[in-house]
Design a protein around this motif. Structure first.
Motif, PDB file in Angstrom:
ATOM      1  N   PRO A  29      13.580  45.350  27.458  1.00 29.68           N
ATOM      2  CA  PRO A  29      13.040  44.706  28.655  1.00 29.68           C
ATOM      3  C   PRO A  29      11.594  44.266  28.465  1.00 29.68           C
ATOM      4  N   GLU A  30      10.961  44.744  27.419  1.00 28.03           N
ATOM      5  CA  GLU A  30       9.570  44.408  27.096  1.00 28.03           C
ATOM      6  C   GLU A  30       9.374  44.782  25.638  1.00 28.03           C
ATOM      7  N   ALA A  31       8.236  44.411  25.066  1.00 30.85           N
ATOM      8  CA  ALA A  31       8.072  44.574  23.621  1.00 30.85           C
ATOM      9  C   ALA A  31       7.286  45.826  23.230  1.00 30.85           C
ATOM     10  N   THR A  32       6.451  46.335  24.139  1.00 26.57           N
ATOM     11  CA  THR A  32       5.469  47.345  23.743  1.00 26.57           C
ATOM     12  C   THR A  32       6.106  48.588  23.112  1.00 26.57           C
ATOM     13  N   ALA A  33       7.113  49.158  23.787  1.00 25.43           N
ATOM     14  CA  ALA A  33       7.706  50.395  23.265  1.00 25.43           C
ATOM     15  C   ALA A  33       8.282  50.168  21.866  1.00 25.43           C
ATOM     16  N   PHE A  38      14.720  41.051  28.315  1.00 26.08           N
ATOM     17  CA  PHE A  38      15.870  40.995  29.235  1.00 26.08           C
ATOM     18  C   PHE A  38      15.666  41.981  30.386  1.00 26.08           C
ATOM     19  N   ARG A  39      15.736  41.473  31.600  1.00 31.77           N
ATOM     20  CA  ARG A  39      15.665  42.356  32.778  1.00 31.77           C
ATOM     21  C   ARG A  39      16.658  41.840  33.803  1.00 31.77           C
ATOM     22  N   HIS A  40      17.487  42.744  34.315  1.00 31.09           N
ATOM     23  CA  HIS A  40      18.481  42.343  35.312  1.00 31.09           C
ATOM     24  C   HIS A  40      17.836  42.402  36.687  1.00 31.09           C
ATOM     25  N   ARG A  88      11.536  33.691  37.576  1.00 32.33           N
ATOM     26  CA  ARG A  88      12.073  35.026  37.239  1.00 32.33           C
ATOM     27  C   ARG A  88      13.473  34.875  36.660  1.00 32.33           C
ATOM     28  N   TYR A  89      13.622  35.299  35.442  1.00 34.26           N
ATOM     29  CA  TYR A  89      14.883  35.105  34.727  1.00 34.26           C
ATOM     30  C   TYR A  89      15.375  36.434  34.179  1.00 34.26           C
ATOM     31  N   ARG A  90      16.634  36.457  33.813  1.00 38.46           N
ATOM     32  CA  ARG A  90      17.183  37.689  33.229  1.00 38.46           C
ATOM     33  C   ARG A  90      16.933  37.722  31.734  1.00 38.46           C
ATOM     34  N   HIS A 105      10.841  35.051  27.933  1.00 37.32           N
ATOM     35  CA  HIS A 105      10.145  35.197  26.652  1.00 37.32           C
ATOM     36  C   HIS A 105       8.706  35.648  26.874  1.00 37.32           C
ATOM     37  N   GLN A 106       8.257  36.495  26.000  1.00 35.34           N
ATOM     38  CA  GLN A 106       6.874  36.969  26.111  1.00 35.34           C
ATOM     39  C   GLN A 106       6.073  36.653  24.859  1.00 35.34           C
ATOM     40  N   PHE A 107       4.798  36.419  25.062  1.00 37.90           N
ATOM     41  CA  PHE A 107       3.785  36.498  24.010  1.00 37.90           C
ATOM     42  C   PHE A 107       3.158  37.860  24.218  1.00 37.90           C
ATOM     43  N   VAL A 149       0.830  41.155  22.678  1.00 38.77           N
ATOM     44  CA  VAL A 149      -0.266  41.490  21.776  1.00 38.77           C
ATOM     45  C   VAL A 149      -0.566  42.978  21.895  1.00 38.77           C
ATOM     46  N   GLU A 150      -0.654  43.684  20.776  1.00 40.26           N
ATOM     47  CA  GLU A 150      -0.928  45.122  20.838  1.00 40.26           C
ATOM     48  C   GLU A 150      -1.968  45.487  19.767  1.00 40.26           C
ATOM     49  N   ALA A 151      -2.912  46.355  20.126  1.00 39.63           N
ATOM     50  CA  ALA A 151      -3.897  46.850  19.159  1.00 39.63           C
ATOM     51  C   ALA A 151      -3.832  48.374  19.144  1.00 39.63           C
ATOM     52  N   VAL A 177      -2.180  48.237  40.155  1.00 39.30           N
ATOM     53  CA  VAL A 177      -1.538  49.208  39.261  1.00 39.30           C
ATOM     54  C   VAL A 177      -0.401  48.427  38.624  1.00 39.30           C
ATOM     55  N   ARG A 178       0.098  48.853  37.507  1.00 42.27           N
ATOM     56  CA  ARG A 178       1.094  48.034  36.825  1.00 42.27           C
ATOM     57  C   ARG A 178       2.491  48.597  37.075  1.00 42.27           C
ATOM     58  N   GLY A 179       3.488  47.760  36.864  1.00 46.73           N
ATOM     59  CA  GLY A 179       4.866  48.160  37.141  1.00 46.73           C
ATOM     60  C   GLY A 179       5.471  49.078  36.086  1.00 46.73           C
ATOM     61  N   ASP A 189       4.956  52.509  33.442  1.00 45.26           N
ATOM     62  CA  ASP A 189       4.263  53.787  33.659  1.00 45.26           C
ATOM     63  C   ASP A 189       3.280  54.204  32.579  1.00 45.26           C
ATOM     64  N   TYR A 190       3.211  53.463  31.467  1.00 41.21           N
ATOM     65  CA  TYR A 190       2.468  54.026  30.335  1.00 41.21           C
ATOM     66  C   TYR A 190       0.961  53.793  30.347  1.00 41.21           C
ATOM     67  N   TYR A 191       0.425  53.171  31.375  1.00 45.40           N
ATOM     68  CA  TYR A 191      -0.991  52.787  31.314  1.00 45.40           C
ATOM     69  C   TYR A 191      -1.953  53.915  31.628  1.00 45.40           C
ATOM     70  N   SER A 192      -3.139  53.797  31.059  1.00 47.70           N
ATOM     71  CA  SER A 192      -4.272  54.643  31.439  1.00 47.70           C
ATOM     72  C   SER A 192      -5.519  53.774  31.339  1.00 47.70           C
ATOM     73  N   SER A 210       3.898  35.012  40.636  1.00 50.60           N
ATOM     74  CA  SER A 210       2.688  34.318  40.209  1.00 50.60           C
ATOM     75  C   SER A 210       2.011  34.976  39.015  1.00 50.60           C
ATOM     76  N   SER A 211       2.473  36.155  38.605  1.00 55.07           N
ATOM     77  CA  SER A 211       1.822  36.826  37.488  1.00 55.07           C
ATOM     78  C   SER A 211       2.219  36.166  36.159  1.00 55.07           C
ATOM     79  N   LEU A 212       1.222  35.610  35.496  1.00 52.20           N
ATOM     80  CA  LEU A 212       1.481  34.988  34.193  1.00 52.20           C
ATOM     81  C   LEU A 212       1.560  36.040  33.108  1.00 52.20           C
ATOM     82  N   GLY A 213       0.762  37.088  33.282  1.00 52.72           N
ATOM     83  CA  GLY A 213       0.748  38.125  32.258  1.00 52.72           C
ATOM     84  C   GLY A 213      -0.078  39.300  32.699  1.00 52.72           C
TER      85      GLY A 213
HETATM   86  P1  HAM Z   1       4.949  43.044  32.447  1.00 54.66           P
HETATM   87  O1  HAM Z   1       3.909  42.860  33.500  1.00 54.66           O
HETATM   88  O2  HAM Z   1       6.164  43.793  32.820  1.00 54.66           O
HETATM   89  O3  HAM Z   1       4.226  43.744  31.215  1.00 54.66           O
HETATM   90  O4  HAM Z   1       5.397  41.637  31.897  1.00 54.66           O
HETATM   91  C1  HAM Z   1       4.440  40.713  31.420  1.00 54.66           C
HETATM   92  C2  HAM Z   1       4.777  39.313  31.885  1.00 54.66           C
HETATM   93  O5  HAM Z   1       6.119  38.980  31.519  1.00 54.66           O
HETATM   94  C3  HAM Z   1       4.741  39.107  33.385  1.00 54.66           C
HETATM   95  O6  HAM Z   1       3.434  38.909  33.842  1.00 54.66           O
HETATM   96  C4  HAM Z   1       5.597  37.857  33.542  1.00 54.66           C
HETATM   97  O7  HAM Z   1       4.837  36.686  33.270  1.00 54.66           O
HETATM   98  C5  HAM Z   1       6.620  38.024  32.450  1.00 54.66           C
HETATM   99  N1  HAM Z   1       7.886  38.507  33.055  1.00 54.66           N
HETATM  100  C6  HAM Z   1       8.230  39.769  33.371  1.00 54.66           C
HETATM  101  N2  HAM Z   1       9.462  39.791  33.916  1.00 54.66           N
HETATM  102  C7  HAM Z   1       9.905  38.513  33.946  1.00 54.66           C
HETATM  103  C8  HAM Z   1      11.115  37.860  34.384  1.00 54.66           C
HETATM  104  N3  HAM Z   1      12.132  38.560  34.888  1.00 54.66           N
HETATM  105  N4  HAM Z   1      11.206  36.508  34.268  1.00 54.66           N
HETATM  106  C9  HAM Z   1      10.192  35.792  33.745  1.00 54.66           C
HETATM  107  N5  HAM Z   1       9.037  36.338  33.303  1.00 54.66           N
HETATM  108  C10 HAM Z   1       8.886  37.674  33.395  1.00 54.66           C
HETATM  109  C11 HAM Z   1       4.847  44.081  30.069  1.00 54.66           C
HETATM  110  O8  HAM Z   1       5.929  43.700  29.735  1.00 54.66           O
HETATM  111  C12 HAM Z   1       3.989  44.936  29.163  1.00 54.66           C
HETATM  112  N6  HAM Z   1       4.790  45.273  27.972  1.00 54.66           N
HETATM  113  C13 HAM Z   1       2.703  44.261  28.805  1.00 54.66           C
HETATM  114  C14 HAM Z   1       1.855  45.039  27.853  1.00 54.66           C
HETATM  115  C15 HAM Z   1       1.759  44.867  26.506  1.00 54.66           C
HETATM  116  N7  HAM Z   1       1.066  46.043  28.171  1.00 54.66           N
HETATM  117  C16 HAM Z   1       0.481  46.514  27.069  1.00 54.66           C
HETATM  118  N8  HAM Z   1       0.906  45.804  26.070  1.00 54.66           N
END
Ligand code: HAM
Length: 447
Positions: free
Chosen positions: A85-89, A116-118, A125-127, A130-132, A134-136, A261-263, A265-268, A284-287
């Motif tokens: 559902p995201e790349a970080t883990a 992928f998120r259902h 908002r899509y299922r 794609h993400q860009f 970045v991790e350090a 706060v972020r959606g 749970d891993y942040y500090s 509206s959240s781009l990133g």
């Molecule tokens: P996130 O806020 O869950 O963070 O997702 C980052 C961005 O992915 C969102 O701001 C949004 O632009 C896009 N996004 C999320 N869900 C959808 C969706 N269903 N459809 C279209 N775009 C979407 C993360 O994923 C963390 N891993 C970010 C991170 C990296 N934190 C630390 N390192």
């Protein structure tokens, strides 16, 4: 409607050639910015173990509770794999599994790819999206938080986007957050009955997410809630001040939002989000991103500080389109070779091979008339066509025609790369009035 009623799955989309130019712009700028800051590309698999995501993203997040796609094969119906559902883990897993932790630190990594998120699909908002990302890894320096924020903002600015807003907050760490959460619970408990059902649940399970609630009936209580930034321990307070100092020095504008706060749970400590109203509504959240010093240990790896962000490419593309910054759809190639007559396929393929020395070339192998081929070439937007009948093929020449001006001249096959590269070549130069500068002696088109 095409003859079959087979359609794509809900909530996913095709990126067609006309839109790919914008995607390439967005991805190209992402790669440039990442490399400019010393980040190296990593690719991790789309399927990962469920446990990685549960322990990484957090069991009480929407992502894990409702949005996970489970994957199993017919041969292994019980396998516990998921579509990420995201790349970080996954990047954290790859960092340890491949012993990048034993290399020089910090390790700066980036990746681009599908997640992928259902969720209920809607614009932005899509299922599958794609993400860009970045991790350090391997540094607790607040300067790295500022660095990833500068990258995120620099990337959007390089694309020409304006009007996006960066919001910044610190959510403390294990030293100061537990005491703050008690204060937050103490504030909300007497108001519990007035909260919506989801927030009543959050109050006990994940109280920080109360601040993230968008439900109208919960809003009146937010303003009076204790603010985490008033309760940071000295180390978190100093780190937050350092991030702000660095962003100020870099000229990066931000808004402090003590309720951010972020959606996941891993942040500090540092958390941030970039939004753009052109994308609209709840999407509206781009990133967003932030520091996640506790994630490595939550996954059973050695304690390793880390920070990062991810942005949704669909939303950035949408923002560019809404701000009219998306490039026009390019023509498939600069030159179309139009054989005029039977049995010219070998010659036409050869002409194309020669011309590919300087431009992109497509051949019209169809049996239709030259007039029809010209019409099709015009519709496809080829700036140049090379017309050739059997007599011309035997002399190894073509009629090279510039579509916009109608200018045409005979050119030997071997001279095509040069003719198409010279001034007034395939991307016609424009004079001050915006007109195409005549580059060739005029001639009559046959078509
Ligand atoms: P996130 O806020 O869950 O963070 O997702 C980052 C961005 O992915 C969102 O701001 C949004 O632009 C896009 N996004 C999320 N869900 C959808 C969706 N269903 N459809 C279209 N775009 C979407 C993360 O994923 C963390 N891993 C970010 C991170 C990296 N934190 C630390 N390192």
């Amino acid at each position: 409607m095409p003859p079959s009623s087979l359609q794509s799955a809900r909530g996913v989309r095709d990126v067609l050639p006309a839109e790919r130019a914008t995607w390439e712009l967005v991805e190209g700028a992402a790669r440039r910015v990442a490399r400019a800051f010393g980040y190296q590309e990593i690719e991790t698999p789309i399927i990962e173990p469920l446990e990685l995501v549960e322990r990484g993203v957090g069991g009480d997040t929407d992502v894990v509770r409702k949005e996970i796609y489970l994957v199993h094969s017919r041969a292994e119906p019980d396998s516990r794999l998921v579509l990420r559902p995201e790349a970080t883990a996954g990047v954290v897993r790859a960092y340890f599994q491949n012993r990048l932790d034993a290399g020089p630190q910090p390790q700066r990594l980036y990746t681009l790819g599908p997640m992928f998120r259902h969720d209920r699909p809607q614009a932005g908002r899509y299922r599958q999206f794609h993400q860009f990302d970045v991790e350090a890894f391997g540094s607790g320096a607040a300067a790295l938080d500022a660095e990833v924020i500068e990258m995120a903002v620099g990337w959007l600015a390089e694309l020409g986007l304006t009007g996006f807003v960066l919001e910044l907050n610190s959510i403390g760490d294990d030293a100061c957050r537990p005491a703050y959460l008690e204060l937050l619970k103490a504030y909300y408990r007497p108001r519990k009955e007035q909260l919506d059902a989801e927030c009543q649940r959050r109050l006990e399970v994940n109280p920080l997410r109360l601040l993230d609630c968008k439900a109208p009936r919960c809003q009146p209580f937010k303003a009076g809630a204790p603010r985490i930034t008033d309760h940071l321990c000295p180390a978190c307070g100093e780190a937050f001040a350092e991030v702000r100092r660095l962003l100020d020095a870099a000229g990066v504008e931000y808004r402090l939002n003590p309720y951010l706060v972020r959606g996941l749970d891993y942040y500090s400590r540092t958390v941030f989000e970039v939004s753009h109203e052109a994308v609209g509504g709840a999407q509206s959240s781009l990133g967003g991103g932030g520091r996640y010093d506790g994630l490595a240990t939550a996954l059973g790896y050695p304690n390793t500080p880390a920070t990062g962000f991810a942005a949704g490419l669909e939303r950035v593309v949408l923002a560019l389109e809404r701000q009219r910054l998306a490039p026009p759809a390019p023509s498939p190639a600069e030159l179309a070779v139009l054989p005029d007559g039977e049995g010219l396929a070998v010659a036409a393929a050869r002409v194309a091979r020669i011309a590919r020395g300087s431009v992109r070339v497509a051949v019209d192998y169809s049996g239709r008339s030259l007039r029809a081929k010209m019409r099709a070439a015009h519709r496809a937007g080829y700036p140049w066509v090379a017309i050739m009948d059997p007599a011309e093929a035997s002399r190894e020449v073509v009629q090279l025609r510039h579509m916009a001006s109608g200018e045409q001249r005979e050119v030997a096959w071997r001279d095509l790369p040069l003719a198409l590269r010279t001034p007034g070549g395939p991307t016609p130069s424009r004079d001050a009035s915006g007109g195409v500068r005549p580059a060739m002696p005029t001639g009559e088109a046959r078509a």
